[in-house]
Design a protein around this motif. Structure first.
Motif, short mmCIF file in Angstrom:
data_model
loop_
_atom_site.label_atom_id
_atom_site.label_comp_id
_atom_site.label_asym_id
_atom_site.label_seq_id
_atom_site.Cartn_x
_atom_site.Cartn_y
_atom_site.Cartn_z
N TYR A 113 6.88 0.76 -1.65
CA TYR A 113 7.31 -0.30 -0.74
C TYR A 113 8.59 -0.93 -1.26
O TYR A 113 8.59 -1.61 -2.28
CB TYR A 113 6.23 -1.37 -0.60
N ASN A 133 8.60 -5.13 -0.73
CA ASN A 133 8.05 -6.02 -1.77
C ASN A 133 8.08 -5.39 -3.17
O ASN A 133 7.34 -5.80 -4.05
CB ASN A 133 6.65 -6.53 -1.38
N SER A 146 7.13 -2.60 -4.73
CA SER A 146 5.89 -2.19 -5.37
C SER A 146 5.51 -0.78 -4.94
O SER A 146 6.14 -0.20 -4.04
CB SER A 146 4.77 -3.16 -5.04
N ILE A 187 0.08 -3.65 -12.16
CA ILE A 187 -0.53 -4.98 -12.03
C ILE A 187 -2.00 -4.91 -11.59
O ILE A 187 -2.73 -5.88 -11.72
CB ILE A 187 0.27 -5.89 -11.05
#
Ligand SMILES: *[C@@H]1O[C@H](CO)[C@@H](O)[C@H](O)[C@H]1NC(C)=O
Length: 195
Positions: free
Chosen positions: A151, A154, A156, A187
């Protein structure tokens, strides 16, 4: 047959429509071509803020070409096809990067498993869809990666792998190997049952 005009500017409307289409999406199309040659993310993203301007120029030039050559002419058709596909390429590549469209119907060659291990990675430094695409290609080239989504919006990625093969540091290393400027950090990390 329309007689050939003596004015060179007659041709330029569709050439310009294609040029502005290309400029407006350069971080996509030109970068995708560079990706093939493993040239890392070049500086085309500096043009991205001007994309609305290039797009409006492209639109005007397409309309101009249409009125000039008529709707059924080869010029109009070619201009429309090329400049529209160039202009929409970031959106198309975005859909591909997010796994919403696939070009290969042969995904079955990847082993099917009931469980997948999911890594959610924050990747700071992705500057456009063309660059995001290179990271996705890197993920997808790894043998135990079942699926990956990158993505740009954002910064990520979600990487699905066959459980037990990779550690978070492996995923981060792959991203670093694409380009050291990226700052990857896993994360979230969990096992998901697909059924
Ligand atoms: C980024 O956006 C996608 C949907 O557009 C979402 O699925 C994903 O979880 C988001 N990533 C992060 C790290 O928030």
């Amino acid at each position: 047959m329309q007689p050939k005009s003596a004015f060179p500017s007659d041709k330029s409307s569709y050439i310009w429509a294609i040029t502005t289409g290309l400029l407006g999406s350069s971080c996509c199309i030109i970068q995708l071509i560079l990706n093939i040659f493993s040239i890392s993310c070049a500086g085309f993203s500096i043009l991205t803020p001007y994309r609305p301007i290039f797009l409006s120029f492209t639109t005007v030039l397409i309309l101009y070409t249409m009125t000039k050559y008529g709707l059924n002419s080869k010029q109009t058709l070619v201009t429309l096809l090329i400049s529209l596909s160039l202009s929409t390429s970031p959106e198309l590549i975005s859909l591909y990067n997010q796994g919403k469209i696939t070009i290969s119907p042969f995904n079955l060659e990847k082993p099917l498993t009931e469980e997948v291990e999911i890594f959610v990675v924050q990747i700071n430094g992705i500057s456009c869809e063309g660059c995001a695409n290179r990271i996705k290609t890197q993920f997808d080239s790894k043998p135990f990666v079942v699926d990956s989504k990158v993505y740009f919006n954002n910064q990520s990625a979600i990487v699905s792998v066959i459980p037990g093969n990779y550690k978070p540091v492996d995923i981060e290393t792959w991203v670093k190997m694409v380009d050291f400027k990226y700052e990857p950090k896993v994360i979230q990390h969990y096992i998901e049952n697909k059924y």
